[in-house]
Design a protein around this motif. Structure first.
Motif, PDB file in Angstrom:
ATOM      1  N   MET A   1       0.840  -1.202   0.000  1.00 46.05           N
ATOM      2  CA  MET A   1       0.000   0.000   0.000  1.00 46.05           C
ATOM      3  C   MET A   1       0.872   1.249   0.000  1.00 46.05           C
ATOM      4  SD  MET A   1      -2.919   1.195   2.737  1.00 46.05           S
ATOM      5  CE  MET A   1      -1.821   1.093   4.146  1.00 46.05           C
ATOM      6  N   ASN A   2       0.505   2.190  -0.842  1.00 43.54           N
ATOM      7  CA  ASN A   2       1.232   3.458  -0.908  1.00 43.54           C
ATOM      8  C   ASN A   2       0.524   4.487  -0.036  1.00 43.54           C
ATOM      9  OD1 ASN A   2       2.685   5.716  -1.511  1.00 43.54           O
ATOM     10  ND2 ASN A   2       2.146   5.791  -3.678  1.00 43.54           N
ATOM     11  N   VAL A   3       0.900   4.544   1.235  1.00 45.86           N
ATOM     12  CA  VAL A   3       0.208   5.401   2.183  1.00 45.86           C
ATOM     13  C   VAL A   3       0.471   6.875   1.920  1.00 45.86           C
ATOM     14  CG1 VAL A   3       2.014   5.467   3.941  1.00 45.86           C
ATOM     15  CG2 VAL A   3      -0.390   5.559   4.638  1.00 45.86           C
ATOM     16  N   THR A   4       1.506   7.181   1.146  1.00 42.89           N
ATOM     17  CA  THR A   4       1.798   8.590   0.856  1.00 42.89           C
ATOM     18  C   THR A   4       0.751   9.218  -0.054  1.00 42.89           C
ATOM     19  OG1 THR A   4       3.199   8.067  -1.064  1.00 42.89           O
ATOM     20  CG2 THR A   4       4.271   8.165   1.095  1.00 42.89           C
ATOM     21  N   ARG A   5      -0.122   8.415  -0.647  1.00 42.21           N
ATOM     22  CA  ARG A   5      -1.203   8.972  -1.473  1.00 42.21           C
ATOM     23  C   ARG A   5      -2.234   9.716  -0.639  1.00 42.21           C
ATOM     24  NH1 ARG A   5      -4.175   4.879  -5.269  1.00 42.21           N
ATOM     25  NH2 ARG A   5      -4.832   6.851  -6.196  1.00 42.21           N
ATOM     26  N   PHE A   6      -2.323   9.414   0.646  1.00 39.04           N
ATOM     27  CA  PHE A   6      -3.428   9.899   1.465  1.00 39.04           C
ATOM     28  C   PHE A   6      -3.092  11.214   2.159  1.00 39.04           C
ATOM     29  CE2 PHE A   6      -3.834   5.286   1.196  1.00 39.04           C
ATOM     30  CZ  PHE A   6      -5.142   5.169   0.758  1.00 39.04           C
ATOM     31  N   GLU A   7      -4.091  12.089   2.196  1.00 38.74           N
ATOM     32  CA  GLU A   7      -3.966  13.404   2.836  1.00 38.74           C
ATOM     33  C   GLU A   7      -5.243  13.674   3.616  1.00 38.74           C
ATOM     34  OE1 GLU A   7      -1.999  17.291   3.282  1.00 38.74           O
ATOM     35  OE2 GLU A   7      -1.280  15.473   2.285  1.00 38.74           O
ATOM     36  N   SER A   8      -5.115  14.126   4.860  1.00 40.63           N
ATOM     37  CA  SER A   8      -6.283  14.349   5.707  1.00 40.63           C
ATOM     38  C   SER A   8      -6.971  15.678   5.409  1.00 40.63           C
ATOM     39  CB  SER A   8      -5.871  14.333   7.179  1.00 40.63           C
ATOM     40  OG  SER A   8      -7.000  14.564   8.010  1.00 40.63           O
ATOM     41  N   LEU A   9      -8.315  15.631   5.419  1.00 43.90           N
ATOM     42  CA  LEU A   9      -9.130  16.843   5.388  1.00 43.90           C
ATOM     43  C   LEU A   9      -9.866  17.067   6.709  1.00 43.90           C
ATOM     44  CD1 LEU A   9     -10.844  16.785   1.859  1.00 43.90           C
ATOM     45  CD2 LEU A   9      -8.863  18.124   2.576  1.00 43.90           C
ATOM     46  N   GLY A  10      -9.635  16.238   7.712  1.00 45.25           N
ATOM     47  CA  GLY A  10     -10.339  16.374   8.984  1.00 45.25           C
ATOM     48  C   GLY A  10     -11.436  15.301   9.084  1.00 45.25           C
ATOM     49  N   ASP A  11     -12.442  15.470   9.929  1.00 47.65           N
ATOM     50  CA  ASP A  11     -12.840  16.729  10.535  1.00 47.65           C
ATOM     51  C   ASP A  11     -12.074  17.055  11.817  1.00 47.65           C
ATOM     52  OD1 ASP A  11     -15.697  16.156  12.669  1.00 47.65           O
ATOM     53  OD2 ASP A  11     -14.231  14.672  12.143  1.00 47.65           O
ATOM     54  N   ASN A  12     -11.322  16.045  12.298  1.00 49.54           N
ATOM     55  CA  ASN A  12     -10.490  16.304  13.464  1.00 49.54           C
ATOM     56  C   ASN A  12      -9.163  15.591  13.265  1.00 49.54           C
ATOM     57  OD1 ASN A  12     -11.333  13.654  13.879  1.00 49.54           O
ATOM     58  ND2 ASN A  12     -11.527  13.886  16.081  1.00 49.54           N
ATOM     59  N   PRO A 113      -3.458  13.983  -9.358  1.00 43.97           N
ATOM     60  CA  PRO A 113      -4.545  13.012  -9.564  1.00 43.97           C
ATOM     61  C   PRO A 113      -4.367  11.727  -8.771  1.00 43.97           C
ATOM     62  CG  PRO A 113      -3.120  13.117 -11.491  1.00 43.97           C
ATOM     63  CD  PRO A 113      -2.701  14.248 -10.597  1.00 43.97           C
ATOM     64  N   ALA A 114      -3.163  11.447  -8.284  1.00 47.61           N
ATOM     65  CA  ALA A 114      -2.929  10.247  -7.479  1.00 47.61           C
ATOM     66  C   ALA A 114      -3.278  10.460  -6.015  1.00 47.61           C
ATOM     67  CB  ALA A 114      -1.473   9.800  -7.598  1.00 47.61           C
ATOM     68  N   CYS A 115      -3.447  11.712  -5.603  1.00 43.78           N
ATOM     69  CA  CYS A 115      -3.696  12.021  -4.193  1.00 43.78           C
ATOM     70  C   CYS A 115      -5.131  11.655  -3.800  1.00 43.78           C
ATOM     71  CB  CYS A 115      -3.457  13.508  -3.935  1.00 43.78           C
ATOM     72  SG  CYS A 115      -3.740  13.998  -2.216  1.00 43.78           S
ATOM     73  N   ILE A 116      -5.274  11.067  -2.610  1.00 45.71           N
ATOM     74  CA  ILE A 116      -6.575  10.718  -2.059  1.00 45.71           C
ATOM     75  C   ILE A 116      -6.796  11.554  -0.803  1.00 45.71           C
ATOM     76  CG2 ILE A 116      -8.013   8.886  -1.105  1.00 45.71           C
ATOM     77  CD1 ILE A 116      -6.245   6.884  -2.663  1.00 45.71           C
ATOM     78  N   LEU A 117      -7.739  12.476  -0.868  1.00 45.36           N
ATOM     79  CA  LEU A 117      -8.075  13.335   0.261  1.00 45.36           C
ATOM     80  C   LEU A 117      -9.115  12.627   1.117  1.00 45.36           C
ATOM     81  CD1 LEU A 117      -8.398  16.706  -1.687  1.00 45.36           C
ATOM     82  CD2 LEU A 117      -6.413  15.880  -0.404  1.00 45.36           C
ATOM     83  N   VAL A 118      -8.820  12.453   2.387  1.00 46.98           N
ATOM     84  CA  VAL A 118      -9.665  11.659   3.275  1.00 46.98           C
ATOM     85  C   VAL A 118     -10.423  12.573   4.229  1.00 46.98           C
ATOM     86  CG1 VAL A 118      -9.714   9.850   5.024  1.00 46.98           C
ATOM     87  CG2 VAL A 118      -8.064   9.720   3.131  1.00 46.98           C
ATOM     88  N   GLY A 141      -8.946  21.091  -8.442  1.00 45.49           N
ATOM     89  CA  GLY A 141      -7.814  20.189  -8.627  1.00 45.49           C
ATOM     90  C   GLY A 141      -8.223  18.844  -9.193  1.00 45.49           C
ATOM     91  N   LYS A 142      -7.305  17.899  -9.113  1.00 44.77           N
ATOM     92  CA  LYS A 142      -7.514  16.570  -9.691  1.00 44.77           C
ATOM     93  C   LYS A 142      -7.488  15.450  -8.655  1.00 44.77           C
ATOM     94  CE  LYS A 142      -5.528  17.921 -14.151  1.00 44.77           C
ATOM     95  NZ  LYS A 142      -4.489  17.632 -15.168  1.00 44.77           N
ATOM     96  N   ALA A 143      -7.319  15.795  -7.388  1.00 47.89           N
ATOM     97  CA  ALA A 143      -7.292  14.788  -6.334  1.00 47.89           C
ATOM     98  C   ALA A 143      -8.666  14.144  -6.184  1.00 47.89           C
ATOM     99  CB  ALA A 143      -6.851  15.409  -5.018  1.00 47.89           C
ATOM    100  N   LYS A 144      -8.687  12.964  -5.550  1.00 43.24           N
ATOM    101  CA  LYS A 144      -9.928  12.233  -5.295  1.00 43.24           C
ATOM    102  C   LYS A 144     -10.343  12.432  -3.837  1.00 43.24           C
ATOM    103  CE  LYS A 144      -9.034  10.292  -9.351  1.00 43.24           C
ATOM    104  NZ  LYS A 144      -7.568  10.488  -9.483  1.00 43.24           N
TER     105      LYS A 144
END
Length: 202
Positions: A1-12, A113-118, A141-144
């Motif tokens: 798993m490529n965990v670097t794809r993931f970026e937090s949007l919160g909510d906390n 486009p590879a980034c996954i916003l969580v 942007g192009k993130a998911k």
């Protein structure tokens, strides 16, 4: 798993703690912030020179401040016991540099486009609000967007495409706000593994 794809949007901070268990030390604009869907939609369209301006900052709770321009709430050394500390202006000079750096880093993530916003939210916002957030991300942007919820009609740990740039992941439980570090490690891991496999890099 490529965990670097993931970026937090919160909510906390819950997903920030999840990333920490995978060794992700990189900071993030929203990793330790408090957000809502309307706040995120406001912030995604904010210009950097309007962001985290001193005149827009106010105490939010004993350890955090609120940016009135966007509604974002941040941990800050400027705040103690719900008031500004005596040397808050000097501290601000360092914090604004950090915030602008994280802002610029997030803009690059948003365009990837590879980034996954969580995003997760214990308050279970309506589906139309989550779709609005996905649409705002797509416009900028192009993130998911991966929305992690207890309410999805799929087995815990599974991920489903909802159309466009929006995906839902099912979690068995979300941590209480007062104990965000007490998250469901196994199921969060399943969600991330499935998301990494399912969500395209382009």
């Amino acid at each position: 798993m490529n965990v670097t794809r993931f970026e937090s949007l919160g909510d906390n901070c819950e997903f920030g703690f999840v990333l920490r268990t995978y060794g992700v030390k990189r900071g993030g604009l929203f990793r330790w912030a408090l957000t809502t869907v309307p706040v995120l939609c406001n912030t995604l369209g904010a210009k950097v020179d309007k962001f985290y301006r001193l005149e827009n900052l106010e105490p939010s709770n004993p350890r955090m401040l609120r940016d009135k321009a966007t509604g974002l709430r941040f941990h800050s050394e400027m705040i103690k016991d719900s008031a500004f500390v005596e040397n808050y202006f000097q501290i601000y000079q360092d914090e604004i540099k950090k915030i602008h750096y994280l802002y610029s880093q997030f803009q690059m993530r948003l365009a990837d486009p590879a980034c996954i916003l969580v995003y997760k939210d214990n308050r279970n916002p309506d589906a139309d609000k989550i779709q609005k957030l996905a649409d705002t991300i797509k416009a900028d942007g192009k993130a998911k967007l991966l929305y992690v919820t207890r309410q999805a009609d799929i087995p815990p740990g599974e991920v489903r495409a909802k159309g466009g740039n929006l995906y839902y992941g099912k979690i068995d439980r979300l941590a209480e706000y007062s104990t965000a570090q007490d998250f469901s490690k196994r199921v969060w891991g399943q969600v991330l593994e499935n998301a990494d496999k399912m969500i395209p890099h382009h």
